[in-house]
Design an enzyme around this catalytic site. Structure first.
Site, PDB file in Angstrom:
ATOM      1  N   LYS A  66     -12.738 -48.165  -6.114  1.00  0.00           N
ATOM      2  CA  LYS A  66     -13.360 -46.833  -5.993  1.00  0.00           C
ATOM      3  C   LYS A  66     -14.537 -46.656  -6.963  1.00  0.00           C
ATOM      4  O   LYS A  66     -15.474 -45.926  -6.655  1.00  0.00           O
ATOM      5  CB  LYS A  66     -12.313 -45.736  -6.207  1.00  0.00           C
ATOM      6  CG  LYS A  66     -11.277 -45.690  -5.068  1.00  0.00           C
ATOM      7  CD  LYS A  66     -10.278 -44.575  -5.233  1.00  0.00           C
ATOM      8  CE  LYS A  66      -9.178 -44.698  -4.188  1.00  0.00           C
ATOM      9  NZ  LYS A  66      -8.163 -43.646  -4.298  1.00  0.00           N
ATOM     10  N   GLY A 129      -6.004 -39.685 -14.440  1.00  0.00           N
ATOM     11  CA  GLY A 129      -6.660 -40.871 -13.876  1.00  0.00           C
ATOM     12  C   GLY A 129      -7.552 -40.461 -12.708  1.00  0.00           C
ATOM     13  O   GLY A 129      -7.946 -39.289 -12.589  1.00  0.00           O
TER      14      GLY A 129
HETATM   15  P1  NDP Z   1      -4.864 -44.221 -12.443  1.00  0.00           P
HETATM   16  O1  NDP Z   1      -4.459 -45.586 -12.833  1.00  0.00           O
HETATM   17  O2  NDP Z   1      -6.303 -43.880 -12.353  1.00  0.00           O
HETATM   18  O3  NDP Z   1      -4.214 -43.181 -13.504  1.00  0.00           O
HETATM   19  C1  NDP Z   1      -2.873 -43.299 -13.870  1.00  0.00           C
HETATM   20  C2  NDP Z   1      -2.427 -42.045 -14.610  1.00  0.00           C
HETATM   21  O4  NDP Z   1      -1.014 -42.101 -14.748  1.00  0.00           O
HETATM   22  C3  NDP Z   1      -3.002 -41.939 -16.034  1.00  0.00           C
HETATM   23  O5  NDP Z   1      -3.220 -40.559 -16.310  1.00  0.00           O
HETATM   24  C4  NDP Z   1      -1.835 -42.485 -16.893  1.00  0.00           C
HETATM   25  O6  NDP Z   1      -1.809 -41.951 -18.196  1.00  0.00           O
HETATM   26  C5  NDP Z   1      -0.661 -41.953 -16.120  1.00  0.00           C
HETATM   27  N1  NDP Z   1       0.592 -42.694 -16.341  1.00  0.00           N
HETATM   28  C6  NDP Z   1       0.907 -43.944 -15.915  1.00  0.00           C
HETATM   29  N2  NDP Z   1       2.165 -44.264 -16.269  1.00  0.00           N
HETATM   30  C7  NDP Z   1       2.672 -43.178 -16.927  1.00  0.00           C
HETATM   31  C8  NDP Z   1       3.927 -42.901 -17.532  1.00  0.00           C
HETATM   32  N3  NDP Z   1       4.932 -43.789 -17.531  1.00  0.00           N
HETATM   33  N4  NDP Z   1       4.090 -41.693 -18.124  1.00  0.00           N
HETATM   34  C9  NDP Z   1       3.081 -40.779 -18.130  1.00  0.00           C
HETATM   35  N5  NDP Z   1       1.870 -40.997 -17.574  1.00  0.00           N
HETATM   36  C10 NDP Z   1       1.674 -42.186 -16.973  1.00  0.00           C
HETATM   37  O7  NDP Z   1      -4.099 -43.910 -11.081  1.00  0.00           O
HETATM   38  P2  NDP Z   1      -4.587 -42.974  -9.870  1.00  0.00           P
HETATM   39  O8  NDP Z   1      -5.047 -41.688 -10.447  1.00  0.00           O
HETATM   40  O9  NDP Z   1      -5.489 -43.730  -8.984  1.00  0.00           O
HETATM   41  O10 NDP Z   1      -3.231 -42.765  -9.051  1.00  0.00           O
HETATM   42  C11 NDP Z   1      -2.227 -41.878  -9.506  1.00  0.00           C
HETATM   43  C12 NDP Z   1      -1.146 -41.731  -8.439  1.00  0.00           C
HETATM   44  O11 NDP Z   1      -1.683 -41.115  -7.278  1.00  0.00           O
HETATM   45  C13 NDP Z   1      -0.519 -43.047  -7.968  1.00  0.00           C
HETATM   46  O12 NDP Z   1       0.866 -42.843  -7.783  1.00  0.00           O
HETATM   47  C14 NDP Z   1      -1.198 -43.291  -6.640  1.00  0.00           C
HETATM   48  O13 NDP Z   1      -0.402 -44.061  -5.751  1.00  0.00           O
HETATM   49  C15 NDP Z   1      -1.319 -41.855  -6.123  1.00  0.00           C
HETATM   50  N6  NDP Z   1      -2.374 -41.691  -5.111  1.00  0.00           N
HETATM   51  C16 NDP Z   1      -1.992 -41.197  -3.899  1.00  0.00           C
HETATM   52  C17 NDP Z   1      -2.918 -41.015  -2.907  1.00  0.00           C
HETATM   53  C18 NDP Z   1      -2.475 -40.457  -1.597  1.00  0.00           C
HETATM   54  O14 NDP Z   1      -3.273 -40.471  -0.650  1.00  0.00           O
HETATM   55  N7  NDP Z   1      -1.253 -39.937  -1.493  1.00  0.00           N
HETATM   56  C19 NDP Z   1      -4.344 -41.335  -3.107  1.00  0.00           C
HETATM   57  C20 NDP Z   1      -4.660 -41.794  -4.448  1.00  0.00           C
HETATM   58  C21 NDP Z   1      -3.688 -41.979  -5.402  1.00  0.00           C
HETATM   59  P3  NDP Z   1      -2.700 -42.612 -19.379  1.00  0.00           P
HETATM   60  O15 NDP Z   1      -4.074 -42.048 -19.205  1.00  0.00           O
HETATM   61  O16 NDP Z   1      -2.035 -42.162 -20.619  1.00  0.00           O
HETATM   62  O17 NDP Z   1      -2.634 -44.101 -19.172  1.00  0.00           O
END
Ligand code: NDP
Length: 277
Positions: A66, A129
């Site tokens: 992306k 994220g």
């Molecule tokens: P990113 O990798 O960009 O961001 C991940 C986020 O999750 C960060 O804020 C990270 O925090 C946080 N995180 C990860 N593990 C933990 C944990 N154990 N405890 C607390 N916070 C955590 O991911 P995306 O934003 O791209 O995706 C996020 C979710 O959205 C995923 O589940 C993805 O599958 C879903 N999604 C669904 C879509 C749909 O069409 N339904 C479309 C796009 C995404 P930190 O900054 O501290 O690392």
């Protein structure tokens, strides 16, 4: 000859996009061919150019490309510019238009399909994220009374807050997970935009945030009752939903952008829904 579209990602084996777009095309009488392309890491540009040269008209873009798509587009919508990421491309001669429909699809699923208006409501958004960033403008446009951002890495929540502060009309703030133990009241909407569920993990959210009237929304989809949804259920948190509706709605937005026809989504969402058990 059918107009060509594709989704590009890596890995791509799990994608539901061809099924979704072929269903939309059948339903709306559009003659399109839609395939899945496993993009090579580090070769996004070359892989997309090859598709364009083969008369490709547009693409959906999924992880991890992306940001590459954002850099590749020659024209960005405001939504894509603010999200800092592109999940849909449209090719128009030499112009490469980039848009991000993730947050728009999420908002449409919540407001339209689940009948939960954000306007005037208290909203808690977990995660900072790509998905959370894409949701910021569509959420703020709905004018919630309160939007609280919470992220494990607090600096990312703060950065998001600073970027989107000018767009907020209601109360807008960010906080750490431990601070959630002190919230005075629960939220109407609690949205898990972290990727914790993809690894079977639980964001460390305090159960005070849930009320019996909350809509609890998990962006991950097809995973049934994730640890987050399970916590919400056991804490008495109202209605539960996962991101299957978001997936279908962002696809419908892209289809409408390419073809000028907005497909029906309700039946497809029902077909793709995995029970939350
Ligand atoms: P990113 O990798 O960009 O961001 C991940 C986020 O999750 C960060 O804020 C990270 O925090 C946080 N995180 C990860 N593990 C933990 C944990 N154990 N405890 C607390 N916070 C955590 O991911 P995306 O934003 O791209 O995706 C996020 C979710 O959205 C995923 O589940 C993805 O599958 C879903 N999604 C669904 C879509 C749909 O069409 N339904 C479309 C796009 C995404 P930190 O900054 O501290 O690392």
């Amino acid at each position: 000859m059918a107009d060509k579209y594709a989704v590009i990602g890596n890995p791509i084996g799990h994608t539901k996009s061809p099924l979704i777009h072929q269903t939309f095309a059948r339903q709306s009488g559009q003659d399109i061919e839609y395939t899945a392309i496993e993009g090579r890491l580090g070769n996004f540009r070359e892989d997309v150019e090859a598709f364009r040269q083969a008369d490709g008209r547009g693409m959906n873009v999924t992880a991890p490309f992306k940001l590459d798509a954002f850099a590749y587009a020659t024209d960005l919508t405001e939504q894509a510019r603010l999200a800092g990421a592109v999940n849909a491309l449209k090719f128009d001669g030499d112009r490469i238009l980039g848009q991000n429909f993730d947050g728009i699809g999420l908002t449409r699923d919540i407001v339209h399909n689940l009948g939960a208006p954000l306007r005037g409501k208290r909203v808690l958004l977990l995660g900072a994220g790509g998905a959370a960033r894409g949701a910021m403008l569509p959420f703020l446009e709905q004018k919630p009374a309160r939007l609280l951002l919470v992220n494990r890495t607090i600096g990312k929540a703060q950065a998001l807050f600073e970027q989107f502060k000018p767009y907020a009309q209601g109360e807008f703030a960010y906080a750490s997970y431990p601070e959630l133990a002190d919230v005075a009241e629960g939220f109407d909407l609690v949205i898990n935009a972290t990727s914790a569920s993809l690894h079977g993990e639980l964001p460390p959210v305090h159960t005070r945030v849930f009320t019996h009237a909350s809509l609890v929304y998990e962006l991950a989809y097809g995973k049934g009752l994730t640890p987050f949804l399970s916590l919400a259920r056991s804490a008495g948190g109202g209605r539960l939903a996962d991101g299957v509706g978001m997936l279908v709605e962002q696809a419908a937005e892209a289809f409408a952008w390419w073809r000028g026809v907005r497909p029906e989504t309700a039946d497809l969402i029902k077909t793709l829904t995995v029970p939350l058990v």
